[in-house]
Design an enzyme around this catalytic site. Sequence first.
Site, PDB file in Angstrom:
ATOM      1  CD  GLU A  47      27.727 -30.198  55.930  1.00 40.28           C
ATOM      2  OE1 GLU A  47      27.622 -29.600  54.833  1.00 40.28           O
ATOM      3  OE2 GLU A  47      27.191 -29.780  56.971  1.00 40.28           O
TER       4      GLU A  47
ATOM      5  CE1 TYR B  20      29.607 -25.619  53.765  1.00 39.32           C
ATOM      6  CE2 TYR B  20      29.663 -27.826  52.815  1.00 39.32           C
ATOM      7  CZ  TYR B  20      29.033 -26.868  53.587  1.00 39.32           C
ATOM      8  OH  TYR B  20      27.849 -27.168  54.194  1.00 39.32           O
TER       9      TYR B  20
ATOM     10  CG  ASP C  10      27.086 -23.040  51.933  1.00 38.43           C
ATOM     11  OD1 ASP C  10      27.043 -21.865  52.397  1.00 38.43           O
ATOM     12  OD2 ASP C  10      26.177 -23.865  52.153  1.00 38.43           O
TER      13      ASP C  10
ATOM     14  CB  CYS D 124      14.674  -7.950  54.753  1.00 40.23           C
ATOM     15  SG  CYS D 124      15.768  -8.150  53.335  1.00 40.23           S
TER      16      CYS D 124
END
Length: 347
Positions: A37, A120, A138, A200
């Site tokens: 991370e 986060y 994030d 999309c």
Amino acid sequence: MEHLKDIINPLLQWYQLNKRDLPWRKTKDPYPIWVSEIMLQQTRVEAVKPYYERFLQTLPTIKNLAEADEETILKLWEGLGYYSRVRNMQKAAIQVMEEHKGQFPTDHKKLLSLKGIGPYTAGAVGSIAFNLPVPAVDGNVLRVMSRITADAADISLQSTKKDWEERLTEIMPLDHPGDMNQALMELGATVCLPNGAPKCEICPVRKYCEAYRRGATLVYPVKAEKKPRTQEHLNVFFCTDGNKVAIHKRPQKGLLSGLWELPNTNEEIAMPAALQQFGILQAEITPMKNRKHIFTHVEWHMNCYFVTVSDKTETDLLWLSVAEAEKSFALPSAFRKIWQEGLGKIK
């Protein structure tokens, strides 16, 4: 808020079928999850993979990280940038060893108390490793949620991030919070893309997306324009005396603080005075390719020179064999191409 809950099941199902095969997703151990991370902040996934593997091979436990010398951790980080990240990781590792008996805290507030761990990272590590129902918000998540809700709040503002942390906390599934966080991040990274290119047609939550319904996906997210970067003009020197090359330590404060660099000066300092401040009294100077390096807030425009030194005095330059320099000392990305060109001239 009720309709936001509708995205949970289709998102989790999509994630299980479509998630990328990434090494840090194969463990529940908080240490490697945390390493990944921190590395992934401001760095692409593909670029992180080899760093992640090498880091864990060299420092396989949090105890190893806590006890490592600084040059080792900086060398492992070389090229990833934002070196304060790995320095803070070591400080947090020392905290874990001293305050938590070597075990990563499983409490959200205690995770937040570790150096360099903000909301986060605490949300990501806590939810993935310990099943804590805490969001990890994030840039990817902010983009996804602003489009789903057609939220016009500026995502560069801390208040917007805080608002989404609160809203997502209310819908976080208790049984799969880690998968939920990763699914949102994965959607933003692979489908709900930035820069006007969301896919999309393959989005699992398209039917719940207000921006898609309005035909306004390019409107969101809203983000204030960045201020133009400051430009700095430097002379940068690759110096060799025939056997060794020179590197220099930067000040402990400011940009690239405490890291090694190629000797350099402000462009306005003329030679030979520019070289004399590094103890170089006589040298042959050959121009190399000029370079530009972009930091978050600053641009460096660099005039680069190959310097063959014939007379020098003792200064704070460190003169090393190429093998010594390559093995043990991290050189920031701003200087790597100049370094490689210089090496090509002495081989």
